[in-house]
Design a protein around this motif. Structure first.
Motif, short mmCIF file in Angstrom:
data_model
loop_
_atom_site.label_atom_id
_atom_site.label_comp_id
_atom_site.label_asym_id
_atom_site.label_seq_id
_atom_site.Cartn_x
_atom_site.Cartn_y
_atom_site.Cartn_z
N THR A 1 0.81 -1.23 0.00
CA THR A 1 0.00 0.00 0.00
C THR A 1 0.84 1.27 0.00
OG1 THR A 1 -0.16 -0.06 2.41
CG2 THR A 1 -1.96 -1.10 1.17
N THR A 2 2.12 1.13 0.28
CA THR A 2 2.97 2.32 0.33
C THR A 2 4.19 2.10 -0.57
OG1 THR A 2 4.35 1.52 2.16
CG2 THR A 2 2.31 2.70 2.75
N MET A 3 4.89 3.20 -0.83
CA MET A 3 6.11 3.11 -1.62
C MET A 3 7.16 2.27 -0.88
SD MET A 3 5.34 4.38 -4.41
CE MET A 3 6.91 4.25 -5.22
N ASP A 4 7.16 2.35 0.45
CA ASP A 4 8.09 1.53 1.24
C ASP A 4 7.80 0.04 1.05
OD1 ASP A 4 9.42 3.77 2.17
OD2 ASP A 4 8.33 3.82 4.09
N ASP A 5 6.51 -0.30 0.97
CA ASP A 5 6.13 -1.70 0.73
C ASP A 5 6.68 -2.17 -0.62
OD1 ASP A 5 4.68 -1.74 3.11
OD2 ASP A 5 2.74 -1.44 2.12
N PHE A 6 6.53 -1.32 -1.64
CA PHE A 6 7.03 -1.69 -2.97
C PHE A 6 8.55 -1.76 -2.98
CE2 PHE A 6 2.78 -0.24 -4.26
CZ PHE A 6 2.40 -1.33 -5.03
N ALA A 7 9.22 -0.86 -2.28
CA ALA A 7 10.69 -0.89 -2.22
C ALA A 7 11.17 -2.17 -1.55
CB ALA A 7 11.21 0.34 -1.47
N ALA A 8 10.51 -2.56 -0.47
CA ALA A 8 10.88 -3.81 0.22
C ALA A 8 10.60 -5.01 -0.68
CB ALA A 8 10.10 -3.92 1.53
N LEU A 9 9.49 -4.97 -1.39
CA LEU A 9 9.14 -6.06 -2.31
C LEU A 9 10.21 -6.23 -3.37
CD1 LEU A 9 7.02 -8.11 -3.42
CD2 LEU A 9 6.03 -6.20 -4.69
N ILE A 10 10.61 -5.15 -4.00
CA ILE A 10 11.62 -5.22 -5.05
C ILE A 10 12.98 -5.61 -4.48
CG2 ILE A 10 12.88 -3.83 -6.76
CD1 ILE A 10 10.19 -2.28 -7.16
N SER A 11 13.27 -5.19 -3.27
CA SER A 11 14.53 -5.56 -2.62
C SER A 11 14.58 -7.07 -2.38
CB SER A 11 14.67 -4.81 -1.30
OG SER A 11 15.80 -5.26 -0.59
N ASP A 12 13.47 -7.63 -1.91
CA ASP A 12 13.42 -9.08 -1.64
C ASP A 12 13.26 -9.91 -2.91
OD1 ASP A 12 13.65 -8.63 1.07
OD2 ASP A 12 11.48 -8.75 1.45
N TYR A 13 12.57 -9.35 -3.89
CA TYR A 13 12.25 -10.08 -5.13
C TYR A 13 12.56 -9.18 -6.32
CZ TYR A 13 9.45 -12.54 -1.62
OH TYR A 13 9.02 -13.19 -0.50
N PRO A 14 13.80 -9.11 -6.74
CA PRO A 14 14.16 -8.21 -7.85
C PRO A 14 13.37 -8.46 -9.13
CG PRO A 14 16.14 -9.05 -6.76
CD PRO A 14 14.97 -9.78 -6.17
N TRP A 15 12.92 -9.69 -9.35
CA TRP A 15 12.14 -10.00 -10.55
C TRP A 15 10.77 -9.32 -10.53
CZ3 TRP A 15 7.65 -12.73 -9.47
CH2 TRP A 15 7.61 -13.41 -8.25
N MET A 16 10.35 -8.80 -9.39
CA MET A 16 9.07 -8.10 -9.29
C MET A 16 9.16 -6.65 -9.78
SD MET A 16 6.19 -9.22 -8.04
CE MET A 16 5.48 -10.61 -7.23
N GLU A 17 10.37 -6.15 -10.01
CA GLU A 17 10.52 -4.74 -10.39
C GLU A 17 9.75 -4.44 -11.68
OE1 GLU A 17 13.89 -1.29 -11.00
OE2 GLU A 17 14.55 -3.37 -10.85
N THR A 18 9.87 -5.29 -12.68
CA THR A 18 9.18 -5.07 -13.95
C THR A 18 7.67 -5.03 -13.75
OG1 THR A 18 10.95 -6.25 -15.07
CG2 THR A 18 8.91 -5.95 -16.30
N ILE A 19 7.16 -5.91 -12.92
CA ILE A 19 5.72 -5.95 -12.65
C ILE A 19 5.29 -4.66 -11.96
CG2 ILE A 19 3.92 -7.17 -11.36
CD1 ILE A 19 5.69 -9.74 -11.82
N CYS A 20 6.06 -4.23 -10.99
CA CYS A 20 5.73 -2.98 -10.28
C CYS A 20 5.78 -1.79 -11.23
CB CYS A 20 6.67 -2.77 -9.10
SG CYS A 20 6.42 -3.97 -7.76
N MET A 21 6.74 -1.78 -12.13
CA MET A 21 6.84 -0.68 -13.10
C MET A 21 5.63 -0.69 -14.03
SD MET A 21 9.50 0.94 -12.24
CE MET A 21 9.93 1.98 -13.59
#
Length: 180
Positions: free
Chosen positions: A106-126
């Protein structure tokens, strides 16, 4: 109750479609299991009892008290997203938790933590962030899904009307035979 009805509807639609395709060669073994997945953002109290505090994924299917094992065609998954967010297991690094973390971010911090733990999620988040700037793409995808759903509903209704017509014709033929 709603979950049961949705599952029954999906199973009936599959039955109608497969029976129509297979015709006289149809057997019930031609049907595939229907998996109904329900995700609760705010799960019901049944998912929040003390003994379920860290359990956010529930799987169910029909079981018999005698232990008889029959192949039944309906299975259910309940995902309690609010329970997942609070669970001590939500920090475990695995693919399921990656997807559930995406759904609960729900927050940018949540997304940053998600991408940090799962780099393959970056494209999906973008890709998701692009939808904020181009919401018409989301509407188009949603419209296409609704179109397909409407098409399936129409086909189901046509099949039901054909069955009613065939039943009425058979009943009339039977009455004609009784009169003659």
């Amino acid at each position: 109750e709603r979950m049961s009805c949705y599952s029954a509807d999906l199973l009936l639609r599959q039955y109608t479609r497969v029976k129509g395709e297979k015709g006289s060669t149809f057997t019930y073994q031609d049907l595939k299991t229907v998996y109904t997945i329900v995700m609760f953002e705010n799960s019901p109290n049944e998912c929040k009892t003390a003994d379920l505090a860290d359990i956010y994924l529930h799987h169910g299917k029909t079981a018999f008290d005698t232990g008889i094992n029959l192949r039944l065609l309906q299975e259910y998954y309940v995902v309690a997203l609010d329970v997942f967010r609070k669970s001590k297991y939500s920090k475990d690094i695995n693919e399921l938790n990656a997807w559930l973390s995406l759904l609960t971010a729900t927050t940018m911090d949540d997304f940053a933590a998600l991408i940090s733990d799962y780099p393959w999620m970056e494209t999906i988040c973008m890709d998701m962030s692009e939808y904020l700037y181009h919401p018409e793409e989301v509407v188009t995808m949603f419209s296409e899904a609704l179109r397909k759903l409407d098409e399936n509903t129409v086909n189901y209704m046509i099949d039901e009307l054909k069955k009613e017509r065939d039943d009425a014709v058979a009943a009339m033929a039977e009455k004609d035979a009784e009169i003659a």
